[in-house]
Design an enzyme around this catalytic site. Sequence first.
Site, PDB file in Angstrom:
ATOM      1  N   GLU A 343       0.810  -1.229   0.000  1.00  0.00           N
ATOM      2  CA  GLU A 343       0.000   0.000   0.000  1.00  0.00           C
ATOM      3  C   GLU A 343       0.842   1.278   0.000  1.00  0.00           C
ATOM      4  OE1 GLU A 343      -4.059  -1.506   2.081  1.00  0.00           O
ATOM      5  OE2 GLU A 343      -2.441  -0.995   3.477  1.00  0.00           O
TER       6      GLU A 343
HETATM    7  N1  IFG Z   1      -4.307  -4.238   4.408  1.00  0.00           N
HETATM    8  C1  IFG Z   1      -3.108  -3.656   5.008  1.00  0.00           C
HETATM    9  C2  IFG Z   1      -2.935  -3.865   6.507  1.00  0.00           C
HETATM   10  C3  IFG Z   1      -4.257  -3.880   7.255  1.00  0.00           C
HETATM   11  C4  IFG Z   1      -5.203  -4.850   6.591  1.00  0.00           C
HETATM   12  C5  IFG Z   1      -6.460  -5.050   7.424  1.00  0.00           C
HETATM   13  C6  IFG Z   1      -1.862  -5.617   4.237  1.00  0.00           C
HETATM   14  C7  IFG Z   1      -0.577  -6.189   3.705  1.00  0.00           C
HETATM   15  C8  IFG Z   1      -5.515  -4.370   5.208  1.00  0.00           C
HETATM   16  N2  IFG Z   1      -1.931  -4.265   4.358  1.00  0.00           N
HETATM   17  O1  IFG Z   1      -2.772  -6.353   4.549  1.00  0.00           O
HETATM   18  O2  IFG Z   1      -2.103  -2.828   7.027  1.00  0.00           O
HETATM   19  O3  IFG Z   1      -4.805  -2.595   7.347  1.00  0.00           O
HETATM   20  O4  IFG Z   1      -7.208  -6.160   6.963  1.00  0.00           O
END
Ligand code: IFG
Length: 531
Positions: A343
Amino acid sequence: MRQRRQHRTLARLLGSLVLVAAAGLTSIGASAPPSAAGAPRPLGQIVPAPASVTAGGSAYTIGSATVIRVAAGSPETQRIGDYLAAVLRPSTGYALPVTGGAGADGIRLLLGAGDKALGDEGYRLTSSNGAVTVTANQPAGLFHGVQTLRQLLPAAVEKKGKQPGPWKIAGGTITDWPRYAYRGAMLDVSRHFFGVDQVKRYIDQLALYKINTLHLHLSDDQGWRIAVDSWPRLAGYGGQTQVGGGKGGSYTKADYQAIIAYASAHYLRVVPEIDTPGHTNAALASYAELNCNGVAPPLYTGTNVGFSSLCVAKAVTYKFLDDVVREIAAMTPGPYLHIGGDEAHSTPHSDYVAFMDKVQPIVQKYGKTVMAWHEITGATPVQGAIAQYWGTLGNEAQVAAAAKAGTKLVMSPANHAYLDMKYDAKSPLGTSWAGYVDVDKSYAWDPATFVKGVPAGAVLGVEAPIWSETLTNSSQIEYMAFPRLPGIAEIGWSPVSTHDWASYKVRLAQQGPRFTALGINYYRSPVVPWV
Ligand code: IFG
């Protein structure tokens, strides 16, 4: 009068004879239902499912004379014997001395020239009326055999107070070894901080299901959770709060080393994650010079993602990362160091690629293998790097291409393995961006084939992350992790031939009384036929 009394006595005698005969029938050979008083649990009814089970012969009964025999002169098997004794003594009430003295009887934990097929983590467990013997090539295998032994006993064995027996282990042989070498669970200690004792509690629970890797998500926008001597404000300032604005917290180096020691005593290695270049607000808030504009943002206590980025152009960024990686790698015996990479929405793609080209060699310089979320396959993963897949569709061509080119994968598909996903719309905790994931859906996938085009040999294993935006204590972690975590552990350990929801859900249901005996706050999902 006397005659009536005689009749009554005769009737009582007959009555008790009938009872004795009935009891005798159920225990002679018949495969008594598990609920029958005193019948041992069927040999294969454990989680994860063993690779091979041959039931037969008479059961072993733990009694007041039972000794736990370990390999002489081996402190490590002594420790495993003591660990088993600590489980069995309170509930059975037996002394169960642990001795290095050889003998053909008792519970025997032996390191030996087991066959190669067992590898370093496998074991063989044989049970007969004279002894239960666990043999393995390495102590880790004995430890996993001990987890199986615990599950072959009634759930009451997990209780802390004396329980009525009998304590039988069905006769037969279990030969068992893991499908994958990487069987992990991730705990997000950044969104909400969890102290050393809470992490230890989770390690105890992971060990029950032969998980061998604990991935700690040590930094994010909301908190930096590990002391770095050369950058003291990271934990000192960047660790002071958390989602919702609470106190936060961080691990001293002693704390981190205590977690490492406890994990390795349970045969788990720790994978530390410093998420970069995104998910870095806590670090950016702690040191103004890390920001491209030289201005530190405020600490963040919300739950948005993708708004932060280290400054790819600045040299200080790589001095910072060199110091952080050096200090954390020096305290981490395990082979992997995770640099995040997810992200990075505020990092231009070309910057992201340049950043990863600079940071991966730093990890390698300090002797660790690079691990990162699968976005790194959009950059240039170094040879031997591990990408952790967290997608939901399995159609990511760049992941398949990287895997074909040698990048290894750890599988964490969010719509199956993310333990922070709500079970259904009524779940009071968790998130649902990857959909609702009840226990059956969490079990319904295979790591070798989930991402199209990935060579099966590229998959190192599986990992079940739990993100803590909505979780603040052990009870809430347990509600989300149980009963889904054992299913991910089974997917990582058991042969794919055993993978079948209809039979798994029955075995999982029998874990319910164990969860209760262990004080694990599990969710009684309606899709599981709880006993
Ligand atoms: N995606 C984000 C996390 C977390 C997650 C919650 C990943 C690799 C959603 N990154 O998962 O930081 O916020 O389900």
